[in-house]
Design a protein around this motif. Structure first.
Motif, PDB file in Angstrom:
ATOM      1  N   HIS A 141      40.530  52.505  44.432  1.00 18.54           N
ATOM      2  CA  HIS A 141      39.893  51.236  43.837  1.00 18.54           C
ATOM      3  C   HIS A 141      41.202  50.798  42.991  1.00 18.54           C
ATOM      4  O   HIS A 141      41.277  49.468  42.964  1.00 18.54           O
ATOM      5  CB  HIS A 141      39.077  51.460  43.037  1.00 18.54           C
ATOM      6  CG  HIS A 141      38.362  50.423  42.236  1.00 18.54           C
ATOM      7  ND1 HIS A 141      37.868  50.315  41.014  1.00 18.54           N
ATOM      8  CD2 HIS A 141      37.922  49.420  43.133  1.00 18.54           C
ATOM      9  CE1 HIS A 141      37.335  49.100  41.044  1.00 18.54           C
ATOM     10  NE2 HIS A 141      37.320  48.696  42.030  1.00 18.54           N
ATOM     11  N   GLN A 142      42.078  51.523  42.471  1.00 12.23           N
ATOM     12  CA  GLN A 142      43.209  50.945  41.876  1.00 12.23           C
ATOM     13  C   GLN A 142      44.227  50.252  42.661  1.00 12.23           C
ATOM     14  O   GLN A 142      44.585  49.483  42.397  1.00 12.23           O
ATOM     15  CB  GLN A 142      43.910  52.176  41.140  1.00 12.23           C
ATOM     16  CG  GLN A 142      43.214  52.822  39.795  1.00 12.23           C
ATOM     17  CD  GLN A 142      43.649  53.933  39.397  1.00 12.23           C
ATOM     18  OE1 GLN A 142      44.320  54.775  39.890  1.00 12.23           O
ATOM     19  NE2 GLN A 142      43.276  54.668  38.295  1.00 12.23           N
ATOM     20  N   THR A 145      42.756  46.868  43.632  1.00  2.62           N
ATOM     21  CA  THR A 145      42.582  45.893  42.292  1.00  2.62           C
ATOM     22  C   THR A 145      44.322  45.705  41.732  1.00  2.62           C
ATOM     23  O   THR A 145      44.366  45.235  40.522  1.00  2.62           O
ATOM     24  CB  THR A 145      41.581  46.386  41.207  1.00  2.62           C
ATOM     25  OG1 THR A 145      42.028  47.969  40.853  1.00  2.62           O
ATOM     26  CG2 THR A 145      40.321  46.297  42.001  1.00  2.62           C
ATOM     27  N   HIS A 146      45.117  46.205  42.216  1.00  2.00           N
ATOM     28  CA  HIS A 146      46.612  46.191  41.757  1.00  2.00           C
ATOM     29  C   HIS A 146      46.672  46.798  40.117  1.00  2.00           C
ATOM     30  O   HIS A 146      47.383  46.168  39.561  1.00  2.00           O
ATOM     31  CB  HIS A 146      46.944  44.677  41.781  1.00  2.00           C
ATOM     32  CG  HIS A 146      47.227  43.957  42.821  1.00  2.00           C
ATOM     33  ND1 HIS A 146      47.930  44.484  43.852  1.00  2.00           N
ATOM     34  CD2 HIS A 146      46.492  43.096  43.618  1.00  2.00           C
ATOM     35  CE1 HIS A 146      47.906  43.882  45.049  1.00  2.00           C
ATOM     36  NE2 HIS A 146      47.086  42.904  44.779  1.00  2.00           N
ATOM     37  N   THR A 147      45.927  47.862  40.164  1.00  2.00           N
ATOM     38  CA  THR A 147      46.005  48.561  38.894  1.00  2.00           C
ATOM     39  C   THR A 147      46.685  50.032  38.989  1.00  2.00           C
ATOM     40  O   THR A 147      46.453  50.877  38.077  1.00  2.00           O
ATOM     41  CB  THR A 147      44.406  48.537  38.198  1.00  2.00           C
ATOM     42  OG1 THR A 147      43.778  49.320  38.896  1.00  2.00           O
ATOM     43  CG2 THR A 147      44.126  47.205  37.775  1.00  2.00           C
ATOM     44  N   TYR A 190      47.278  45.748  34.940  1.00  2.00           N
ATOM     45  CA  TYR A 190      47.348  45.046  36.208  1.00  2.00           C
ATOM     46  C   TYR A 190      48.790  44.427  36.469  1.00  2.00           C
ATOM     47  O   TYR A 190      49.634  44.088  35.670  1.00  2.00           O
ATOM     48  CB  TYR A 190      46.510  43.817  36.183  1.00  2.00           C
ATOM     49  CG  TYR A 190      46.445  42.771  37.172  1.00  2.00           C
ATOM     50  CD1 TYR A 190      45.810  43.069  38.206  1.00  2.00           C
ATOM     51  CD2 TYR A 190      47.623  41.933  37.283  1.00  2.00           C
ATOM     52  CE1 TYR A 190      46.051  42.040  39.394  1.00  2.00           C
ATOM     53  CE2 TYR A 190      47.696  41.016  38.201  1.00  2.00           C
ATOM     54  CZ  TYR A 190      46.970  40.825  39.222  1.00  2.00           C
ATOM     55  OH  TYR A 190      46.913  40.167  40.276  1.00  2.00           O
ATOM     56  N   TYR A 192      50.475  42.546  40.162  1.00  2.00           N
ATOM     57  CA  TYR A 192      50.334  42.359  41.652  1.00  2.00           C
ATOM     58  C   TYR A 192      51.718  43.043  42.417  1.00  2.00           C
ATOM     59  O   TYR A 192      52.656  42.825  42.102  1.00  2.00           O
ATOM     60  CB  TYR A 192      50.420  40.942  41.665  1.00  2.00           C
ATOM     61  CG  TYR A 192      49.953  40.327  43.015  1.00  2.00           C
ATOM     62  CD1 TYR A 192      48.639  40.124  43.280  1.00  2.00           C
ATOM     63  CD2 TYR A 192      50.980  40.106  44.181  1.00  2.00           C
ATOM     64  CE1 TYR A 192      48.412  39.780  44.852  1.00  2.00           C
ATOM     65  CE2 TYR A 192      50.533  39.892  45.446  1.00  2.00           C
ATOM     66  CZ  TYR A 192      49.207  39.634  45.719  1.00  2.00           C
ATOM     67  OH  TYR A 192      48.823  39.443  46.947  1.00  2.00           O
ATOM     68  N   PRO A 300      35.642  41.548  39.826  1.00  4.39           N
ATOM     69  CA  PRO A 300      37.149  41.727  39.290  1.00  4.39           C
ATOM     70  C   PRO A 300      37.295  42.733  38.281  1.00  4.39           C
ATOM     71  O   PRO A 300      36.251  43.423  37.556  1.00  4.39           O
ATOM     72  CB  PRO A 300      37.245  40.306  38.474  1.00  4.39           C
ATOM     73  CG  PRO A 300      35.730  39.867  38.122  1.00  4.39           C
ATOM     74  CD  PRO A 300      35.049  40.327  39.237  1.00  4.39           C
ATOM     75  N   LEU A 301      38.413  43.622  38.316  1.00  2.00           N
ATOM     76  CA  LEU A 301      38.479  44.527  37.023  1.00  2.00           C
ATOM     77  C   LEU A 301      39.512  44.299  36.047  1.00  2.00           C
ATOM     78  O   LEU A 301      39.023  44.217  34.956  1.00  2.00           O
ATOM     79  CB  LEU A 301      39.297  45.963  38.142  1.00  2.00           C
ATOM     80  CG  LEU A 301      39.433  46.924  37.179  1.00  2.00           C
ATOM     81  CD1 LEU A 301      38.151  47.553  36.704  1.00  2.00           C
ATOM     82  CD2 LEU A 301      40.282  48.249  37.983  1.00  2.00           C
ATOM     83  N   TYR A 305      41.262  40.069  38.818  1.00  3.03           N
ATOM     84  CA  TYR A 305      41.468  40.454  40.452  1.00  3.03           C
ATOM     85  C   TYR A 305      40.392  41.433  40.899  1.00  3.03           C
ATOM     86  O   TYR A 305      40.360  42.442  39.965  1.00  3.03           O
ATOM     87  CB  TYR A 305      42.919  40.961  40.380  1.00  3.03           C
ATOM     88  CG  TYR A 305      43.531  40.836  41.820  1.00  3.03           C
ATOM     89  CD1 TYR A 305      44.129  39.967  42.371  1.00  3.03           C
ATOM     90  CD2 TYR A 305      42.755  41.811  42.788  1.00  3.03           C
ATOM     91  CE1 TYR A 305      44.530  39.725  43.705  1.00  3.03           C
ATOM     92  CE2 TYR A 305      43.377  41.986  44.134  1.00  3.03           C
ATOM     93  CZ  TYR A 305      44.114  40.823  44.589  1.00  3.03           C
ATOM     94  OH  TYR A 305      44.587  40.743  45.849  1.00  3.03           O
ATOM     95  N   ALA A 306      39.673  40.998  41.826  1.00  3.07           N
ATOM     96  CA  ALA A 306      38.747  41.962  42.393  1.00  3.07           C
ATOM     97  C   ALA A 306      39.289  42.956  43.650  1.00  3.07           C
ATOM     98  O   ALA A 306      40.359  43.567  43.467  1.00  3.07           O
ATOM     99  CB  ALA A 306      37.492  41.344  43.034  1.00  3.07           C
ATOM    100  N   CYS A 307      38.782  42.639  44.604  1.00  2.00           N
ATOM    101  CA  CYS A 307      39.382  43.581  45.961  1.00  2.00           C
ATOM    102  C   CYS A 307      39.892  42.441  46.995  1.00  2.00           C
ATOM    103  O   CYS A 307      39.205  42.022  47.820  1.00  2.00           O
ATOM    104  CB  CYS A 307      38.526  44.514  46.442  1.00  2.00           C
ATOM    105  SG  CYS A 307      37.790  45.588  45.367  1.00  2.00           S
TER     106      CYS A 307
END
Length: 474
Positions: A141-142, A145-147, A190, A192, A300-301, A305-307
């Motif tokens: 999941h990270q 979501t670019h986390t 976050y 990208y 979004p997280l 940004y979501a997925c």
């Protein structure tokens, strides 16, 4: 000409439609919004607006606009191939860059639906050889979501010289960043990074035992009849393909070469406007994902940004409530793209450009305003950039407060100014005068003003005919 391949998302929609409201910018007078209908007058208005960008040299590609399930505009503009004098058409094929990420995200969630992946599973659960401790810390999941904190492989110093034009396997791509230090603890911030989606592609291949391109064909392109959409790894000959161009001091020139194994699951898909519209329609039903996974796709997280999608609320028309918008953009050598969804009105905008244009965010915003019966005027052609000495640029660096909850941070890097608003991604700027800077890819400018002692004391944000000042506080 030496240029670097790029895959990125410009968070223009969020920054210029959402947060400016929070910053106190006054809205333009609006008329009561009415549902758009497929009238010749509305279709002509949309076409006329796009043609303004075509005539000014800021758009060359295909535009599709739909409202409530009706396609109002589907048309090509400019040339698909300048050497052959071949025009763009409604079904011209373009490289879509980072729009690829939403397809990769859907493939991951399909495997979650089948019980073959877990969103809370870690990278090392699926790629046991991935270096520790990151392999045991980063979740799927990270990555989506670019986390995750992974450094961006396309931003590494050796990318243009040693990577961009050389064929790579997924394993070789992962090796470009897997041993680099994480930029932050996974899940805390976050940033990208194309590396996230390269790693997801490698995990898809490991779990399925098939190449990413085959998994995409078997599970998305084939079932949804996206006949003009594929993972572009070998540049197959096709008369429908557009050639990519970029601006140079001598005008438009062919874009730098790029081996399409390099963008991989982060940006290697080629598609058309009609196919992307079919994809958007499929997402409205349950043909792609389970209801739970579809909800997650658009949840979004951090930083909206979501997925594989940016999801936010913005006041587009005169509605009392903000309008939920789902979108993403893409850029890859010589090509730019945008896919925008307004689900409550079943509105879709697809913009595909083959000359690396910076104006798609402006174009997308104007088309949305037309659909919501608001005035839309094409932004003027930007002035030619000017050179500003490094000492002057240094005086602009700092933090500017436009409202108690809204600040713009100005940074200098590699001789250029970058700006970042509260909670948003960073934007590059270009000087059009010693004190006035255009924000690249979006219809806004920032101006720096000095006080009586000659010190830079304010930033003024210019957008949509309004000027919002902010005092320099740091």
């Amino acid at each position: 000409m030496k240029k670097t391949f790029y895959l990125h998302v410009a968070r223009s929609g969020v920054f210029f439609l959402g947060l400016l409201g929070a910053a106190g910018v006054l809205a333009q007078p609006t008329a009561p919004a009415q549902p758009a209908t497929a009238t010749p007058a509305l279709a002509q208005q949309l076409d006329d607006f796009v043609r303004q960008y075509e005539k000014s040299g800021r758009f060359s590609g295909t535009a599709l606009v739909a409202d409530h399930g009706n396609i109002l505009l589907q048309k090509g503009y400019g040339l698909a191939n300048r050497e052959q004098n071949r025009a763009n058409s409604a079904d011209t094929k373009f490289r879509i860059g980072s729009l690829t990420k939403q397809f990769t995200a859907a493939l991951v969630l399909q495997l979650v639906d089948k019980g073959r992946l877990r969103l809370d599973g870690h990278v090392a659960d699926y790629l046991p050889d991935y270096p520790q401790p990151a392999g045991g810390q980063i979740t799927l999941h990270q990555l989506l979501t670019h986390t995750a904190g992974l450094p961006n492989y396309t931003a590494q110093p050796s990318f243009a010289s040693a990577v961009m034009r050389t064929p790579h396997t997924p394993t070789q791509l992962v090796a470009l960043f897997s041993t680099l230090p994480l930029e932050f603890a996974p899940g805390t911030q976050y940033h990208y990074s194309n590396s996230n989606y390269v790693l997801l592609g490698a995990i898809i291949e490991k779990v399925t035992g098939k190449p990413y391109a085959q998994v995409f064909q078997d599970n998305i392109a084939g079932p949804l009849k996206l006949k003009a959409t594929s993972v572009d790894v070998q540049e197959p000959a096709d008369a429908r393909r557009a050639a990519g161009y970029e601006t140079s001091p001598n005008g438009l020139v062919p874009a730098p070469a790029l081996d399409m194994t390099v963008p991989y699951a982060a940006g290697a898909i080629t598609s058309t406007a009609p196919d992307l519209y079919r994809w958007s329609q499929a997402l409205d039903g349950n043909r792609v994902l389970s209801p739970a996974s579809k909800k997650l796709l658009f949840t979004p997280l951090k930083n909206h940004y979501a997925c594989g999608w940016i999801v936010y609320k913005a006041k587009i028309g005169a509605e009392a409530d903000s309008t939920l918008t789902q979108e993403h953009n893409g850029r890859i050598n010589g090509f730019s793209s945008y896919l925008v969804r307004v689900p409550q009105r079943q509105q879709v905008i697809v913009l595909l450009d083959n000359h690396g244009g910076e104006a798609l965010a402006e174009l997308r915003q104007g088309l949305l305003r037309i659909l919501h019966h608001q005035p839309a005027v094409a932004a003027p052609v930007p002035s030619a950039p000017v050179a500003v000495d490094q000492a002057t640029l240094g005086t602009y660096v700092g933090v500017y407060e436009l409202a108690p909850t809204f600040r713009i941070t100005v940074r200098r890097r590699d001789g250029r100014l970058f700006m970042q608003a509260t909670g948003q991604s960073e934007f590059e700027t270009e000087a059009v005068s010693p004190v006035l800077f255009a924000v690249k890819g979006v219809p806004a400018q920032v101006e720096f003003a000095k006080n009586a002692t000659g010190q830079v004391a304010r930033l003024i944000l210019h957008q949509n005919g309004h000027a919002q000042p902010g005092a320099k506080i740091e």
